[in-house]
Design an enzyme around this catalytic site. Structure first.
Site, PDB file in Angstrom:
ATOM      1  N   THR A 131       7.613  30.879 -50.310  1.00 40.56           N
ATOM      2  CA  THR A 131       6.783  32.048 -50.013  1.00 40.56           C
ATOM      3  C   THR A 131       5.417  31.965 -50.710  1.00 40.56           C
ATOM      4  OG1 THR A 131       6.604  34.405 -50.515  1.00 40.56           O
ATOM      5  CG2 THR A 131       8.070  33.160 -51.914  1.00 40.56           C
ATOM      6  N   ASP A 132       4.450  32.673 -50.147  1.00 42.04           N
ATOM      7  CA  ASP A 132       3.126  32.747 -50.803  1.00 42.04           C
ATOM      8  C   ASP A 132       3.183  33.586 -52.080  1.00 42.04           C
ATOM      9  OD1 ASP A 132       3.459  35.277 -49.648  1.00 42.04           O
ATOM     10  OD2 ASP A 132       1.512  35.301 -48.654  1.00 42.04           O
ATOM     11  N   GLU A 133       4.301  34.340 -52.262  1.00 41.17           N
ATOM     12  CA  GLU A 133       4.355  35.262 -53.407  1.00 41.17           C
ATOM     13  C   GLU A 133       4.379  34.519 -54.744  1.00 41.17           C
ATOM     14  OE1 GLU A 133       6.852  38.704 -52.786  1.00 41.17           O
ATOM     15  OE2 GLU A 133       6.699  38.498 -50.612  1.00 41.17           O
ATOM     16  N   TYR A 156      11.847  38.296 -57.669  1.00 40.83           N
ATOM     17  CA  TYR A 156      11.991  37.489 -56.444  1.00 40.83           C
ATOM     18  C   TYR A 156      11.047  36.287 -56.494  1.00 40.83           C
ATOM     19  CZ  TYR A 156      10.982  35.978 -51.649  1.00 40.83           C
ATOM     20  OH  TYR A 156      10.751  35.212 -50.529  1.00 40.83           O
ATOM     21  N   LYS A 160      11.811  32.196 -56.667  1.00 37.46           N
ATOM     22  CA  LYS A 160      11.336  31.241 -55.657  1.00 37.46           C
ATOM     23  C   LYS A 160      10.440  30.193 -56.325  1.00 37.46           C
ATOM     24  CE  LYS A 160      11.903  31.214 -51.715  1.00 37.46           C
ATOM     25  NZ  LYS A 160      12.979  30.640 -50.847  1.00 37.46           N
TER      26      LYS A 160
HETATM   27  P1  NAD Z   1      16.943  36.963 -45.094  1.00 33.20           P
HETATM   28  O1  NAD Z   1      17.226  37.756 -46.315  1.00 33.20           O
HETATM   29  O2  NAD Z   1      16.777  37.652 -43.779  1.00 33.20           O
HETATM   30  O3  NAD Z   1      18.107  35.878 -44.885  1.00 33.20           O
HETATM   31  C1  NAD Z   1      18.630  35.128 -45.931  1.00 33.20           C
HETATM   32  C2  NAD Z   1      19.888  34.425 -45.427  1.00 33.20           C
HETATM   33  O4  NAD Z   1      20.414  33.635 -46.510  1.00 33.20           O
HETATM   34  C3  NAD Z   1      20.993  35.393 -45.004  1.00 33.20           C
HETATM   35  O5  NAD Z   1      21.570  34.971 -43.782  1.00 33.20           O
HETATM   36  C4  NAD Z   1      22.014  35.306 -46.144  1.00 33.20           C
HETATM   37  O6  NAD Z   1      23.345  35.549 -45.720  1.00 33.20           O
HETATM   38  C5  NAD Z   1      21.819  33.869 -46.601  1.00 33.20           C
HETATM   39  N1  NAD Z   1      22.221  33.684 -48.009  1.00 33.20           N
HETATM   40  C6  NAD Z   1      21.870  34.456 -49.068  1.00 33.20           C
HETATM   41  N2  NAD Z   1      22.476  34.012 -50.186  1.00 33.20           N
HETATM   42  C7  NAD Z   1      23.204  32.912 -49.835  1.00 33.20           C
HETATM   43  C8  NAD Z   1      24.031  32.014 -50.548  1.00 33.20           C
HETATM   44  N3  NAD Z   1      24.230  32.161 -51.866  1.00 33.20           N
HETATM   45  N4  NAD Z   1      24.621  30.997 -49.883  1.00 33.20           N
HETATM   46  C9  NAD Z   1      24.425  30.845 -48.542  1.00 33.20           C
HETATM   47  N5  NAD Z   1      23.658  31.689 -47.806  1.00 33.20           N
HETATM   48  C10 NAD Z   1      23.052  32.704 -48.444  1.00 33.20           C
HETATM   49  O7  NAD Z   1      15.666  36.087 -45.468  1.00 33.20           O
HETATM   50  P2  NAD Z   1      14.410  35.671 -44.574  1.00 33.20           P
HETATM   51  O8  NAD Z   1      13.418  36.757 -44.620  1.00 33.20           O
HETATM   52  O9  NAD Z   1      14.870  35.145 -43.281  1.00 33.20           O
HETATM   53  O10 NAD Z   1      13.848  34.471 -45.451  1.00 33.20           O
HETATM   54  C11 NAD Z   1      14.328  33.141 -45.277  1.00 33.20           C
HETATM   55  C12 NAD Z   1      13.622  32.226 -46.250  1.00 33.20           C
HETATM   56  O11 NAD Z   1      12.206  32.274 -46.011  1.00 33.20           O
HETATM   57  C13 NAD Z   1      13.810  32.611 -47.706  1.00 33.20           C
HETATM   58  O12 NAD Z   1      13.938  31.431 -48.457  1.00 33.20           O
HETATM   59  C14 NAD Z   1      12.546  33.354 -48.062  1.00 33.20           C
HETATM   60  O13 NAD Z   1      12.254  33.239 -49.443  1.00 33.20           O
HETATM   61  C15 NAD Z   1      11.523  32.626 -47.213  1.00 33.20           C
HETATM   62  N6  NAD Z   1      10.339  33.410 -46.808  1.00 33.20           N
HETATM   63  C16 NAD Z   1      10.489  34.644 -46.233  1.00 33.20           C
HETATM   64  C17 NAD Z   1       9.358  35.343 -45.820  1.00 33.20           C
HETATM   65  C18 NAD Z   1       9.482  36.694 -45.142  1.00 33.20           C
HETATM   66  O14 NAD Z   1       8.469  37.336 -44.875  1.00 33.20           O
HETATM   67  N7  NAD Z   1      10.665  37.168 -44.812  1.00 33.20           N
HETATM   68  C19 NAD Z   1       8.083  34.798 -46.001  1.00 33.20           C
HETATM   69  C20 NAD Z   1       7.979  33.534 -46.595  1.00 33.20           C
HETATM   70  C21 NAD Z   1       9.111  32.846 -46.988  1.00 33.20           C
HETATM   71  P1  TYD Z   2       7.953  44.015 -47.849  1.00 32.49           P
HETATM   72  O1  TYD Z   2       8.209  44.035 -46.384  1.00 32.49           O
HETATM   73  O2  TYD Z   2       9.032  44.404 -48.790  1.00 32.49           O
HETATM   74  O3  TYD Z   2       7.419  42.537 -48.189  1.00 32.49           O
HETATM   75  P2  TYD Z   2       6.769  41.959 -49.579  1.00 32.49           P
HETATM   76  O4  TYD Z   2       6.901  42.943 -50.648  1.00 32.49           O
HETATM   77  O5  TYD Z   2       7.609  40.764 -49.822  1.00 32.49           O
HETATM   78  O6  TYD Z   2       5.348  41.660 -49.224  1.00 32.49           O
HETATM   79  O7  TYD Z   2       6.702  44.930 -48.146  1.00 32.49           O
HETATM   80  C1  TYD Z   2       5.454  44.743 -47.495  1.00 32.49           C
HETATM   81  C2  TYD Z   2       4.466  45.738 -48.095  1.00 32.49           C
HETATM   82  O8  TYD Z   2       4.883  47.070 -47.750  1.00 32.49           O
HETATM   83  C3  TYD Z   2       4.415  45.696 -49.610  1.00 32.49           C
HETATM   84  O9  TYD Z   2       3.078  45.927 -50.051  1.00 32.49           O
HETATM   85  C4  TYD Z   2       5.308  46.859 -50.037  1.00 32.49           C
HETATM   86  C5  TYD Z   2       5.100  47.871 -48.917  1.00 32.49           C
HETATM   87  N1  TYD Z   2       6.280  48.732 -48.645  1.00 32.49           N
HETATM   88  C6  TYD Z   2       6.144  50.123 -48.629  1.00 32.49           C
HETATM   89  O10 TYD Z   2       5.034  50.681 -48.811  1.00 32.49           O
HETATM   90  N2  TYD Z   2       7.258  50.881 -48.396  1.00 32.49           N
HETATM   91  C7  TYD Z   2       8.488  50.328 -48.193  1.00 32.49           C
HETATM   92  O11 TYD Z   2       9.479  51.083 -47.999  1.00 32.49           O
HETATM   93  C8  TYD Z   2       8.614  48.900 -48.199  1.00 32.49           C
HETATM   94  C9  TYD Z   2       9.938  48.241 -47.985  1.00 32.49           C
HETATM   95  C10 TYD Z   2       7.481  48.137 -48.423  1.00 32.49           C
END
Ligand code: NAD
Ligand code: TYD
Length: 350
Positions: A131-133, A156, A160
């Site tokens: 992630t970019d975070e 988080y 990561k």
């Molecule tokens: P998500 O939370 O929707 O899904 C995570 C999946 O991992 C789930 O299916 C869960 O069951 C599985 N999982 C969790 N713990 C596990 C374990 N111990 N063993 C096996 N499986 C396990 O997440 P997402 O939003 O789809 O993100 C997927 C990946 O992309 C992550 O690594 C996240 O850090 C990265 N990512 C997400 C975003 C975003 O905006 N959602 C952006 C950049 C990177």
């Molecule tokens: P989120 O979807 O949790 O992603 P991330 O924190 O990983 O960027 O949140 C996106 C933005 O929205 C973040 O600035 C937090 C804000 N946010 C709210 O204002 N209210 C909410 O209930 C949630 C879940 C997020």
């Protein structure tokens, strides 16, 4: 038959990546290893579960013996690692779970890859999806590049960042062919309604308050999930070992502006009066340590591998809203039981 392991394939982004690989690589067996936590949902993969090149394995990446046995048995050629605990708010209430899955789980997969690949890295790759975070929080200017120093500020992002460091270390120390991606916020179908966009879609449908943290001035760079999945495919095929690639949407939105746009789209789709959903906006106590702005410079992956986001935001957001409205049962299923407890703890006492 060659084998590709995708971890976390039942989650939001993972399910889109699994679908893309199952369809595009009929000559590969595509394994989806997932623990099925609250965020994992096999409903996300209903349309491809009968495909002959798809295999699902339920398991926990933290369980070292299980991971080693699976790798020895299946001898994967490629690993795409996406399994993670992924929600910042949950990491604030329960950081330890994030260390286990995101750090220990990643190290288990790295060790198991080393164990089966030895020194023969021909056709092998370990794609680590991050992630970019990890880069921290920006002021009003500037973009994260691949050289921005790591500065994670939430449990988080710290977990990561820790996993990314291990992945980099395994390239430097053992020559393991790793490729790392650092992507901005994703949105699209199948995202669990704890993240901003699906949470607010669900609340608008149910006329519940829209809890905006702080003043809603934080900025995120949004990317449609299928664009991310295509970038992961490209990195898995053409990424240079040892390299990091930033992925982003060139699409920065202040939360409050995004939320108002979403409200307008939903009013139209639901046949409600203009401005009706905006009345649900409620400013609540800010998230602890809330990062102000994320924005990605994605020029490296464009220049070197020719990747660009294909979806315009308004178009992607509308597609996303349509999906949630057409999949009301999916939404109902994931917002019952455990979700209600989470919601109460997270929001109703805020
Ligand atoms: P998500 O939370 O929707 O899904 C995570 C999946 O991992 C789930 O299916 C869960 O069951 C599985 N999982 C969790 N713990 C596990 C374990 N111990 N063993 C096996 N499986 C396990 O997440 P997402 O939003 O789809 O993100 C997927 C990946 O992309 C992550 O690594 C996240 O850090 C990265 N990512 C997400 C975003 C975003 O905006 N959602 C952006 C950049 C990177
Ligand atoms: P989120 O979807 O949790 O992603 P991330 O924190 O990983 O960027 O949140 C996106 C933005 O929205 C973040 O600035 C937090 C804000 N946010 C709210 O204002 N209210 C909410 O209930 C949630 C879940 C997020």
């Amino acid at each position: 038959m060659k084998k590709i392991l995708i971890t976390g394939g039942a989650g939001f982004i993972g399910s889109h990546v699994v679908r893309l690989f199952v369809k595009n690589y009929p000559d590969f067996e595509i394994f989806n290893l997932d623990k099925l936590t609250y965020a994992g949902n096999l409903e996300n993969l209903k349309d491809i579960e009968e495909n002959s090149n798809y295999r699902f394995v339920k398991g926990d990446i933290v369980d070292e013996a299980f991971v080693f046995d699976l790798f020895k048995q299946e001898r994967f050629n490629k690993v795409i690692h996406m399994a993670a605990e992924s929600h910042v708010d949950r990491s604030i209430s329960n950081p330890t779970e994030f260390v286990y899955t995101n750090v220990i789980g990643t190290v288990n997969l790295l060790n198991a890859s080393r164990a089966i690949w030895g020194d023969d890295f021909e056709g092998k790759v370990f794609c680590h999806v991050s992630t970019d975070e990890v880069y921290g929080s920006l002021g009003s200017e500037g973009l994260f590049t691949e050289n921005t120093p790591y500065d994670p500020r939430s449990p988080y992002s710290a977990s990561k960042a820790g996993s990314d460091h291990f992945v980099r270390a395994y390239y430097n120390t053992y020559g393991l062919p790793v490729v790392i991606s650092n992507c901005s916020n994703n949105y699209g179908p199948n995202q669990f309604p704890e993240k901003l966009i699906p949470l607010f879609i669900n609340n608008i449908i149910n006329r519940k308050p829209l809890p905006v943290y702080g003043k809603g001035e934080n900025v995120r760079d949004w990317l449609y999930v299928e664009d991310h999945a295509k970038a992961v495919e490209l990195l898995c095929n053409k990424g240079k070992p040892g390299e990091t690639y930033n992925i982003g949407g060139h699409n920065e939105w202040k939360n409050i502006d995004l939320i108002k746009t979403l409200c307008q789209i939903m009013d139209k789709k639901l046949g409600r009066a203009d401005g009706e959903s905006e009345k649900l906006i409620t400013f609540v106590k800010d998230r602890a340590g809330h990062d102000m702005r994320y924005a990605i410079d994605a020029s490296k992956i464009d220049r070197e591998l020719g990747w660009k986001p294909e979806h315009r935001f308004e178009q992607g957001l509308e597609k996303t809203v349509d999906w949630y409205l057409e999949n009301e049962q999916w939404l109902k299923n994931v917002t019952s039981g455990e979700y209600l407890k989470y919601y109460e703890q997270q929001y109703e006492k805020r």
